[in-house]
Design a protein around this motif. Structure first.
Motif, PDB file in Angstrom:
ATOM      1  N   TYR A 129     -46.389 -13.082  55.055  1.00 41.49           N
ATOM      2  CA  TYR A 129     -47.060 -13.148  53.749  1.00 41.49           C
ATOM      3  C   TYR A 129     -46.067 -12.862  52.617  1.00 41.49           C
ATOM      4  CZ  TYR A 129     -49.993 -11.626  49.862  1.00 41.49           C
ATOM      5  OH  TYR A 129     -50.540 -11.454  48.632  1.00 41.49           O
ATOM      6  N   TRP A 130     -45.315 -11.772  52.772  1.00 39.04           N
ATOM      7  CA  TRP A 130     -44.362 -11.414  51.726  1.00 39.04           C
ATOM      8  C   TRP A 130     -43.206 -12.423  51.643  1.00 39.04           C
ATOM      9  CZ3 TRP A 130     -45.582  -8.661  47.867  1.00 39.04           C
ATOM     10  CH2 TRP A 130     -46.507  -7.618  47.989  1.00 39.04           C
ATOM     11  N   ALA A 131     -42.870 -13.059  52.740  1.00 44.70           N
ATOM     12  CA  ALA A 131     -41.843 -14.103  52.692  1.00 44.70           C
ATOM     13  C   ALA A 131     -42.323 -15.278  51.842  1.00 44.70           C
ATOM     14  CB  ALA A 131     -41.508 -14.566  54.106  1.00 44.70           C
ATOM     15  N   PHE A 132     -43.592 -15.649  52.025  1.00 40.64           N
ATOM     16  CA  PHE A 132     -44.148 -16.727  51.205  1.00 40.64           C
ATOM     17  C   PHE A 132     -44.238 -16.301  49.740  1.00 40.64           C
ATOM     18  CE2 PHE A 132     -45.752 -18.577  55.224  1.00 40.64           C
ATOM     19  CZ  PHE A 132     -45.327 -19.882  55.027  1.00 40.64           C
ATOM     20  N   VAL A 133     -44.624 -15.032  49.524  1.00 46.20           N
ATOM     21  CA  VAL A 133     -44.719 -14.541  48.147  1.00 46.20           C
ATOM     22  C   VAL A 133     -43.348 -14.582  47.485  1.00 46.20           C
ATOM     23  CG1 VAL A 133     -45.165 -12.490  46.731  1.00 46.20           C
ATOM     24  CG2 VAL A 133     -46.766 -13.144  48.549  1.00 46.20           C
ATOM     25  N   GLN A 134     -42.324 -14.093  48.201  1.00 45.27           N
ATOM     26  CA  GLN A 134     -40.972 -14.111  47.648  1.00 45.27           C
ATOM     27  C   GLN A 134     -40.486 -15.541  47.399  1.00 45.27           C
ATOM     28  OE1 GLN A 134     -38.638 -11.878  50.399  1.00 45.27           O
ATOM     29  NE2 GLN A 134     -39.448  -9.880  49.767  1.00 45.27           N
ATOM     30  N   LEU A 135     -40.808 -16.428  48.321  1.00 45.44           N
ATOM     31  CA  LEU A 135     -40.420 -17.826  48.144  1.00 45.44           C
ATOM     32  C   LEU A 135     -41.086 -18.430  46.918  1.00 45.44           C
ATOM     33  CD1 LEU A 135     -38.882 -20.233  49.317  1.00 45.44           C
ATOM     34  CD2 LEU A 135     -40.905 -20.759  50.708  1.00 45.44           C
ATOM     35  N   ALA A 136     -42.366 -18.075  46.724  1.00 47.02           N
ATOM     36  CA  ALA A 136     -43.085 -18.581  45.558  1.00 47.02           C
ATOM     37  C   ALA A 136     -42.480 -18.031  44.275  1.00 47.02           C
ATOM     38  CB  ALA A 136     -44.560 -18.210  45.665  1.00 47.02           C
ATOM     39  N   ILE A 137     -42.114 -16.746  44.311  1.00 45.59           N
ATOM     40  CA  ILE A 137     -41.498 -16.143  43.119  1.00 45.59           C
ATOM     41  C   ILE A 137     -40.169 -16.809  42.804  1.00 45.59           C
ATOM     42  CG2 ILE A 137     -40.490 -14.022  42.220  1.00 45.59           C
ATOM     43  CD1 ILE A 137     -42.658 -12.476  43.755  1.00 45.59           C
ATOM     44  N   VAL A 138     -39.344 -16.987  43.861  1.00 45.29           N
ATOM     45  CA  VAL A 138     -38.045 -17.641  43.659  1.00 45.29           C
ATOM     46  C   VAL A 138     -38.226 -19.054  43.126  1.00 45.29           C
ATOM     47  CG1 VAL A 138     -36.002 -18.524  44.848  1.00 45.29           C
ATOM     48  CG2 VAL A 138     -36.874 -16.231  45.367  1.00 45.29           C
ATOM     49  N   ALA A 139     -39.203 -19.787  43.656  1.00 41.53           N
ATOM     50  CA  ALA A 139     -39.462 -21.144  43.185  1.00 41.53           C
ATOM     51  C   ALA A 139     -39.904 -21.132  41.731  1.00 41.53           C
ATOM     52  CB  ALA A 139     -40.524 -21.797  44.077  1.00 41.53           C
ATOM     53  N   ALA A 140     -40.762 -20.149  41.383  1.00 43.49           N
ATOM     54  CA  ALA A 140     -41.234 -20.059  39.998  1.00 43.49           C
ATOM     55  C   ALA A 140     -40.094 -19.728  39.056  1.00 43.49           C
ATOM     56  CB  ALA A 140     -42.338 -19.008  39.914  1.00 43.49           C
ATOM     57  N   VAL A 141     -39.235 -18.788  39.458  1.00 44.80           N
ATOM     58  CA  VAL A 141     -38.091 -18.412  38.625  1.00 44.80           C
ATOM     59  C   VAL A 141     -37.153 -19.598  38.430  1.00 44.80           C
ATOM     60  CG1 VAL A 141     -36.026 -16.963  38.536  1.00 44.80           C
ATOM     61  CG2 VAL A 141     -38.231 -15.971  39.197  1.00 44.80           C
ATOM     62  N   CYS A 142     -36.908 -20.334  39.528  1.00 45.45           N
ATOM     63  CA  CYS A 142     -36.033 -21.511  39.432  1.00 45.45           C
ATOM     64  C   CYS A 142     -36.634 -22.568  38.491  1.00 45.45           C
ATOM     65  CB  CYS A 142     -35.811 -22.102  40.818  1.00 45.45           C
ATOM     66  SG  CYS A 142     -34.785 -21.059  41.890  1.00 45.45           S
ATOM     67  N   TYR A 143     -37.920 -22.761  38.625  1.00 49.46           N
ATOM     68  CA  TYR A 143     -38.586 -23.745  37.759  1.00 49.46           C
ATOM     69  C   TYR A 143     -38.494 -23.319  36.305  1.00 49.46           C
ATOM     70  CZ  TYR A 143     -42.324 -26.385  35.529  1.00 49.46           C
ATOM     71  OH  TYR A 143     -43.049 -27.176  34.669  1.00 49.46           O
ATOM     72  N   TRP A 144     -38.718 -21.996  36.055  1.00 46.43           N
ATOM     73  CA  TRP A 144     -38.664 -21.506  34.671  1.00 46.43           C
ATOM     74  C   TRP A 144     -37.251 -21.637  34.115  1.00 46.43           C
ATOM     75  CZ3 TRP A 144     -36.033 -17.469  32.380  1.00 46.43           C
ATOM     76  CH2 TRP A 144     -36.427 -17.163  31.070  1.00 46.43           C
ATOM     77  N   GLN A 145     -36.251 -21.323  34.936  1.00 51.13           N
ATOM     78  CA  GLN A 145     -34.872 -21.421  34.463  1.00 51.13           C
ATOM     79  C   GLN A 145     -34.482 -22.870  34.185  1.00 51.13           C
ATOM     80  OE1 GLN A 145     -32.578 -19.443  37.484  1.00 51.13           O
ATOM     81  NE2 GLN A 145     -32.820 -17.407  36.526  1.00 51.13           N
ATOM     82  N   LEU A 146     -34.862 -23.762  35.060  1.00 48.49           N
ATOM     83  CA  LEU A 146     -34.545 -25.176  34.839  1.00 48.49           C
ATOM     84  C   LEU A 146     -35.228 -25.705  33.579  1.00 48.49           C
ATOM     85  CD1 LEU A 146     -34.755 -26.539  38.494  1.00 48.49           C
ATOM     86  CD2 LEU A 146     -32.691 -26.249  37.079  1.00 48.49           C
ATOM     87  N   ARG A 147     -36.464 -25.294  33.377  1.00 45.19           N
ATOM     88  CA  ARG A 147     -37.206 -25.739  32.199  1.00 45.19           C
ATOM     89  C   ARG A 147     -36.566 -25.166  30.930  1.00 45.19           C
ATOM     90  NH1 ARG A 147     -43.723 -25.066  31.201  1.00 45.19           N
ATOM     91  NH2 ARG A 147     -43.794 -26.290  29.239  1.00 45.19           N
ATOM     92  N   HIS A 148     -36.173 -23.906  30.989  1.00 45.67           N
ATOM     93  CA  HIS A 148     -35.551 -23.267  29.831  1.00 45.67           C
ATOM     94  C   HIS A 148     -34.202 -23.939  29.508  1.00 45.67           C
ATOM     95  CE1 HIS A 148     -34.450 -20.131  27.009  1.00 45.67           C
ATOM     96  NE2 HIS A 148     -33.274 -19.999  27.652  1.00 45.67           N
ATOM     97  N   LEU A 149     -33.413 -24.221  30.538  1.00 39.96           N
ATOM     98  CA  LEU A 149     -32.134 -24.879  30.309  1.00 39.96           C
ATOM     99  C   LEU A 149     -32.319 -26.290  29.730  1.00 39.96           C
ATOM    100  CD1 LEU A 149     -30.166 -23.819  33.518  1.00 39.96           C
ATOM    101  CD2 LEU A 149     -29.708 -23.109  31.149  1.00 39.96           C
ATOM    102  N   ARG A 187     -34.807 -27.339  27.845  1.00 42.07           N
ATOM    103  CA  ARG A 187     -35.166 -27.195  26.421  1.00 42.07           C
ATOM    104  C   ARG A 187     -33.941 -26.807  25.606  1.00 42.07           C
ATOM    105  NH1 ARG A 187     -40.960 -23.970  26.523  1.00 42.07           N
ATOM    106  NH2 ARG A 187     -42.221 -25.711  27.380  1.00 42.07           N
ATOM    107  N   PHE A 188     -33.096 -25.945  26.170  1.00 46.15           N
ATOM    108  CA  PHE A 188     -31.890 -25.522  25.443  1.00 46.15           C
ATOM    109  C   PHE A 188     -30.970 -26.716  25.201  1.00 46.15           C
ATOM    110  CE2 PHE A 188     -27.441 -24.126  25.623  1.00 46.15           C
ATOM    111  CZ  PHE A 188     -27.405 -23.285  24.547  1.00 46.15           C
ATOM    112  N   PHE A 189     -30.794 -27.504  26.253  1.00 49.30           N
ATOM    113  CA  PHE A 189     -29.940 -28.676  26.092  1.00 49.30           C
ATOM    114  C   PHE A 189     -30.533 -29.696  25.124  1.00 49.30           C
ATOM    115  CE2 PHE A 189     -28.173 -27.701  30.542  1.00 49.30           C
ATOM    116  CZ  PHE A 189     -27.139 -26.972  29.998  1.00 49.30           C
ATOM    117  N   GLU A 190     -31.843 -29.842  25.178  1.00 47.24           N
ATOM    118  CA  GLU A 190     -32.476 -30.765  24.245  1.00 47.24           C
ATOM    119  C   GLU A 190     -32.358 -30.291  22.793  1.00 47.24           C
ATOM    120  OE1 GLU A 190     -36.461 -31.118  25.623  1.00 47.24           O
ATOM    121  OE2 GLU A 190     -36.004 -32.598  27.174  1.00 47.24           O
TER     122      GLU A 190
END
Length: 216
Positions: free
Chosen positions: A186-206, A208-211
């Motif tokens: 369960y916690w492995a899936f939770v951590q994976l979801a968190i990592v995926a969310a963080v990666c998505y947020w960072q990619l989206r932020h970058l 917007r920054f580049f744009e």
């Protein structure tokens, strides 16, 4: 036709043990007259061997059967009527004091399929003079056996309880292990979801920054 041979013996009241052997033909009966006190126990071992002409000796023949009887001559009561194989044991208790007739008879000397003259050598060991204790000895033996069985049953119960305890511990351990495995997954899936969310947020932020910098 059966033939009966009577051998007369005189026994003292003390314990006696007699060993003897005699010869019978198939179907022949041999009897002994014994003066027995009341309550005396008679026990004995016997062995019947058949003459084998080819080897010139007496050999055991499992096909032989032996009939054994004992009669109280005064009361005309039969106190023993046994049948056995070519060797075995017998016993009886004298119900009354007096003369008893003990007889032995061999059958089936030809049943073994051997070439013989059907002469049977009968070896007999008789123990006479052991007074019957009314079954007290047997009762004591039964009590001793019962006590041993009770102890064994108690030990088996203890082993059973210990096994049940160990089984319960194993079930508890298996349950705890399964629960830990589920939590880890369960916690492995939770951590994976968190990592995926963080990666998505960072990619989206970058992006917007580049744009915003008009780099893309």
């Amino acid at each position: 036709m059966l033939r009966t041979a009577l051998l007369f013996t005189i026994l003292a009241l003390a314990r006696l043990t007699s060993g003897l052997h005699f010869y019978l033909r198939d179907g022949e009966q041999q009897c002994f007259l014994e003066e027995l006190p009341k309550g005396f126990l008679v026990t004995g071992h016997y062995k019947a061997e058949e003459w084998r002409e080819a080897d010139k000796l007496y050999v055991e023949n499992p096909g032989i059967t032996v009939g054994m009887t004992a009669d109280d001559n005064e009361s005309l009561h039969r106190v023993m009527n046994q049948k056995g194989g070519h060797q075995g044991k017998f016993s009886f208790t004298a119900g009354k004091s007096g003369e008893h007739t003990i007889c032995f008879q061999a059958h089936g000397a030809k049943a073994g399929g051997w070439l013989s003259s059907s002469v049977v050598k009968f070896t007999l060991d008789i123990g006479i003079g052991e007074a019957d204790d009314g079954g007290r000895g047997a009762i004591e033996k039964i009590k001793d056996i019962s006590e041993k069985i009770r102890v064994l049953n108690a030990q088996l119960e203890e082993i059973k309880v210990e096994q049940n305890y160990q089984r319960e511990r194993e079930l508890e351990f298996d349950g705890a292990t399964s629960s830990i495995k589920r939590r880890v997954i369960y916690w492995a899936f939770v951590q994976l979801a968190i990592v995926a969310a963080v990666c998505y947020w960072q990619l989206r932020h970058l992006r917007r920054f580049f744009e915003a910098k008009k780099l893309v």
